[in-house]
Design an enzyme around this catalytic site. Structure first.
Site, PDB file in Angstrom:
ATOM      1  N   GLU A  50      -9.233  -1.793   5.460  1.00  0.00           N
ATOM      2  CA  GLU A  50      -9.873  -1.418   6.775  1.00  0.00           C
ATOM      3  C   GLU A  50     -11.432  -2.262   7.182  1.00  0.00           C
ATOM      4  O   GLU A  50     -11.755  -2.954   6.137  1.00  0.00           O
ATOM      5  CB  GLU A  50     -10.369  -0.052   6.868  1.00  0.00           C
ATOM      6  CG  GLU A  50      -9.035   0.947   6.266  1.00  0.00           C
ATOM      7  CD  GLU A  50      -8.199   1.290   7.518  1.00  0.00           C
ATOM      8  OE1 GLU A  50      -8.329   0.383   8.476  1.00  0.00           O
ATOM      9  OE2 GLU A  50      -7.265   2.094   7.656  1.00  0.00           O
ATOM     10  N   ASN A  96      -7.160  -2.404  14.583  1.00  0.00           N
ATOM     11  CA  ASN A  96      -8.448  -2.499  13.991  1.00  0.00           C
ATOM     12  C   ASN A  96      -8.717  -3.715  13.265  1.00  0.00           C
ATOM     13  O   ASN A  96      -9.733  -3.785  12.718  1.00  0.00           O
ATOM     14  CB  ASN A  96      -8.989  -1.325  13.592  1.00  0.00           C
ATOM     15  CG  ASN A  96      -8.416  -1.003  12.248  1.00  0.00           C
ATOM     16  OD1 ASN A  96      -7.390  -1.631  11.746  1.00  0.00           O
ATOM     17  ND2 ASN A  96      -8.940   0.011  11.500  1.00  0.00           N
ATOM     18  N   HIS A 136      -7.082  -4.565  10.526  1.00  0.00           N
ATOM     19  CA  HIS A 136      -6.684  -4.028   9.106  1.00  0.00           C
ATOM     20  C   HIS A 136      -5.603  -5.060   8.707  1.00  0.00           C
ATOM     21  O   HIS A 136      -4.631  -5.303   9.255  1.00  0.00           O
ATOM     22  CB  HIS A 136      -6.776  -2.741   8.662  1.00  0.00           C
ATOM     23  CG  HIS A 136      -5.467  -1.876   8.937  1.00  0.00           C
ATOM     24  ND1 HIS A 136      -5.446  -0.552   9.035  1.00  0.00           N
ATOM     25  CD2 HIS A 136      -4.152  -2.418   9.272  1.00  0.00           C
ATOM     26  CE1 HIS A 136      -4.327  -0.064   9.474  1.00  0.00           C
ATOM     27  NE2 HIS A 136      -3.630  -1.220   9.587  1.00  0.00           N
ATOM     28  N   ASP A 193       0.979  -1.218  -0.083  1.00  0.00           N
ATOM     29  CA  ASP A 193      -0.102   0.022  -0.021  1.00  0.00           C
ATOM     30  C   ASP A 193       0.773   1.270  -0.063  1.00  0.00           C
ATOM     31  O   ASP A 193       2.249   1.268   0.149  1.00  0.00           O
ATOM     32  CB  ASP A 193      -1.009  -0.030   1.222  1.00  0.00           C
ATOM     33  CG  ASP A 193      -0.463  -0.307   2.536  1.00  0.00           C
ATOM     34  OD1 ASP A 193       0.912  -0.266   2.641  1.00  0.00           O
ATOM     35  OD2 ASP A 193      -0.890  -0.649   3.394  1.00  0.00           O
TER      36      ASP A 193
HETATM   37  P1  PGA Z   1       2.509  -1.243  12.750  1.00  0.00           P
HETATM   38  O1  PGA Z   1       1.159  -1.250  11.534  1.00  0.00           O
HETATM   39  O2  PGA Z   1       3.359  -2.124  11.775  1.00  0.00           O
HETATM   40  O3  PGA Z   1       3.072   0.238  12.679  1.00  0.00           O
HETATM   41  O4  PGA Z   1       2.156  -1.596  13.951  1.00  0.00           O
HETATM   42  C1  PGA Z   1       0.822  -2.191  11.423  1.00  0.00           C
HETATM   43  C2  PGA Z   1      -0.418  -1.931  10.534  1.00  0.00           C
HETATM   44  O5  PGA Z   1      -1.205  -0.927  10.909  1.00  0.00           O
HETATM   45  O6  PGA Z   1      -0.637  -2.840   9.600  1.00  0.00           O
END
Ligand code: PGA
Length: 257
Positions: free
Chosen positions: A159, A152, A154, A81
């Site tokens: 999301e 959350n 995702h 992404d």
């Molecule tokens: P992080 O985020 O690696 O910064 O904990 C993971 C994500 O949101 O996919």
């Protein structure tokens, strides 16, 4: 030290004392695949994630290149992404992140690294996303897809509400996701509202998925992932439909299991 291996149908769970050991394990698996494929003059296709979670993996992969001369010249990468809109040279673009953590430090060919383009005009996005899918398909399939998990639930920027058959597309970021990014960006107003992300289906097409999570902050989403049903409100739960998932977590992330 790896503490335990629990097999949950198609998901192998590996719990390590700390994130560094987990990252070393993941990097070691990628290394072994690249060594094997290089010996056969075969391309290795990696699906890459950004964020805090995989930085230790990239550090190890750079070490393999510098210490053992592991060559990435036959590696092709697809990132999950990128924020939208986002200038590739912005300090918080995922383009900048990947070059800083991995690409600039290895012999990977710049033409073989694909990251969604956050600089497109709105009218170009649909066709671009279709092409991104086609580029992955042209490579056959992603051999190993790395994933972090949002608090959350995702995966990539899929999301809550993302469909299981979703493909690469522009999405709206959840408030929680933007709040988590706010500190880096210097305030939530500076965090883009949207992103371009590989879809759930794009992720599920990978031959193997390695999903990582470190720290207490991820303990609830990990417990929900493993103990609750598949739900559109928790896109990580779609991984239960994949035949070959490794969940690599540390003790803290495993603390609600
Ligand atoms: P992080 O985020 O690696 O910064 O904990 C993971 C994500 O949101 O996919």
């Amino acid at each position: 030290m790896e503490l335990k291996i629990v097999n949950q149908k198609n998901i192998t769970i590996k719990i390590f004392d700390n994130s560094q050991l987990g990252c070393e394990y993941v990097a070691g698996r990628i290394r072994n695949l690249i060594v094997r494929n290089n010996g056969l003059y075969k391309t290795t296709v990696l699906g890459l994630a950004t964020g805090n979670t995989p930085t230790g993996v990239y550090k190890e992969l750079v070490n393999y290149h510098k210490r053992e001369r592991l060559s990435y010249s036959r590696v092709v990468t697809f990132n999950l992404d990128e924020y939208y809109p986002m200038n590739r040279y912005h300090e918080h673009s995922y383009h900048t992140y990947m070059h800083h953590h991995l690409f600039n430090e290895t012999d990977i060919h710049p033409d073989f690294t694909f990251i969604p383009n956050g600089e497109l005009s709105a009218s170009e996005i649909t066709e671009y996303c279709n092409q991104y899918e086609e580029q992955i398909e042209r490579m056959g399939a992603i051999d190993i897809q790395l994933l972090g998990i949002g608090e959350n639930g995702h995966i990539g920027f899929n999301e809550p509400g993302a469909e299981i058959d979703s493909l690469t597309r522009k999405v709206k970021l959840a408030l929680k996701t933007r709040e988590n990014a706010a500190q880096n960006f210097g305030g939530i107003k500076k965090v883009p509202q949207e992103a371009i992300t590989m879809g759930v289906n794009s992720i599920l097409k990978a031959n193997e998925i390695i999903c990582m999570a470190w720290g207490k902050r991820k303990a609830k989403v990990i417990a929900d992932f493993l103990h609750k049903d598949i739900s559109i409100e928790r896109p990580v739960s779609y991984l239960h439909t994949h035949a070959n998932v490794k969940l690599v977590i540390d003790e803290a992330a495993a603390s609600f299991l």
